[in-house]
Design a protein around this motif. Sequence first.
Motif, PDB file in Angstrom:
ATOM      1  N   ASN A   1     -33.404   9.469 -33.440  1.00 57.32           N
ATOM      2  CA  ASN A   1     -33.273   8.035 -33.180  1.00 57.32           C
ATOM      3  C   ASN A   1     -33.630   7.298 -34.472  1.00 57.32           C
ATOM      4  O   ASN A   1     -34.794   7.207 -34.825  1.00 57.32           O
ATOM      5  CB  ASN A   1     -34.239   7.652 -32.039  1.00 57.32           C
TER       6      ASN A   1
ATOM      7  N   LYS B   1     -33.347   4.206 -35.150  1.00 58.47           N
ATOM      8  CA  LYS B   1     -33.833   2.822 -34.938  1.00 58.47           C
ATOM      9  C   LYS B   1     -33.169   1.884 -35.958  1.00 58.47           C
ATOM     10  O   LYS B   1     -32.010   2.113 -36.321  1.00 58.47           O
ATOM     11  CB  LYS B   1     -35.361   2.790 -35.021  1.00 58.47           C
TER      12      LYS B   1
ATOM     13  N   GLU C   1     -39.152   0.532 -26.923  1.00 57.52           N
ATOM     14  CA  GLU C   1     -38.956  -0.618 -27.810  1.00 57.52           C
ATOM     15  C   GLU C   1     -37.942  -1.598 -27.227  1.00 57.52           C
ATOM     16  O   GLU C   1     -38.109  -2.809 -27.365  1.00 57.52           O
ATOM     17  CB  GLU C   1     -38.566  -0.124 -29.217  1.00 57.52           C
TER      18      GLU C   1
ATOM     19  N   LEU D   1     -36.803  13.972 -28.810  1.00 60.45           N
ATOM     20  CA  LEU D   1     -36.214  12.723 -29.304  1.00 60.45           C
ATOM     21  C   LEU D   1     -37.104  12.318 -30.472  1.00 60.45           C
ATOM     22  O   LEU D   1     -38.292  12.051 -30.306  1.00 60.45           O
ATOM     23  CB  LEU D   1     -36.205  11.665 -28.196  1.00 60.45           C
TER      24      LEU D   1
HETATM   25  P1  PGA Z   1     -41.324   8.664 -33.556  1.00 56.56           P
HETATM   26  O1  PGA Z   1     -40.361   7.878 -32.541  1.00 56.56           O
HETATM   27  O2  PGA Z   1     -40.803  10.076 -33.649  1.00 56.56           O
HETATM   28  O3  PGA Z   1     -41.188   7.915 -34.844  1.00 56.56           O
HETATM   29  O4  PGA Z   1     -42.679   8.616 -32.986  1.00 56.56           O
HETATM   30  C1  PGA Z   1     -39.819   8.501 -31.396  1.00 56.56           C
HETATM   31  C2  PGA Z   1     -38.956   7.534 -30.645  1.00 56.56           C
HETATM   32  O5  PGA Z   1     -39.278   6.346 -30.621  1.00 56.56           O
HETATM   33  O6  PGA Z   1     -37.938   7.911 -30.052  1.00 56.56           O
END
Ligand code: PGA
Length: 263
Positions: free
Chosen positions: A9, A11, A97, A245
């Motif tokens: 992901n 983002k 989020e 994920l």
């Molecule tokens: P992170 O995020 O691996 O940066 O903790 C995971 C996610 O939000 O899917």
Amino acid sequence: MRRKLVAGNWKMHMTATEAVATVECFIKEIGSKDSADMVICPTFLSIPKVRELTKSTKIEIGAQDVFWMPKGAFTGQISAGMLRAAGCSYCIVGHSETRGRFGKLEIPAETVCHFGETDHTVNLKIGALLEHGIRPILCVGETQAERDASMTDAIITTQLEKALHSLDPTELDALVIAYEPVWAIGTGKVCDSLEAERVCGLVRSILEDLVGEGLARTCRVLYGGSVKASNAKELFSQPNIDGGLVGGASLDPKEFAAIVSSA
Ligand code: PGA
């Protein structure tokens, strides 16, 4: 036997040009390895470029969100049909989020409540994705305050019940679930592997009640929250954790390839 799945992901990171360089490097790193299903979820803008580059590989493309209506006056939104046409086969739904449950924010939480989707919008989005043959990656997870108040299991149960409400179990084969404790996202605080295993097992038993034993057995349940190459192997070796994920660590193609190799 459930095949492992690792999804990155990205983002709100990377321009399309940066995305191309990252994916080219990832393809080189991964070579012909085929131990797990791989998904990259770039920003909407980078989807076409990333799709073009990965067409002849096993890497699949996911979106980070979707709007449930097919088309219309919905400024700023993207429909499931549009994602399908752009080559997406997965889509993240109900990430903490997009639910407005950021772990750390420098502005008051109510300022971002317009992102804040509800369990009902999550449910509508899953329906729209399934209609277009896109696999939803449904995220569930508790905040630190909820964990401290021993509410983890109740939160996961409610999120799953509401997300899957009135959906036809015979159409849920494509569903993937990601257990992502909000307090572990982007914080470097990974959930203990045995606790992550316990909650992923709980997800499976809730699924059994909601949609039946068959689907509960075949549905892939991922863990997400500060997954890195150094902790992936232990997490992914748990019997109820079918992959990850991955946020921050998926931005580094070498690190992401190492995580995929652990699966
Ligand atoms: P992170 O995020 O691996 O940066 O903790 C995971 C996610 O939000 O899917």
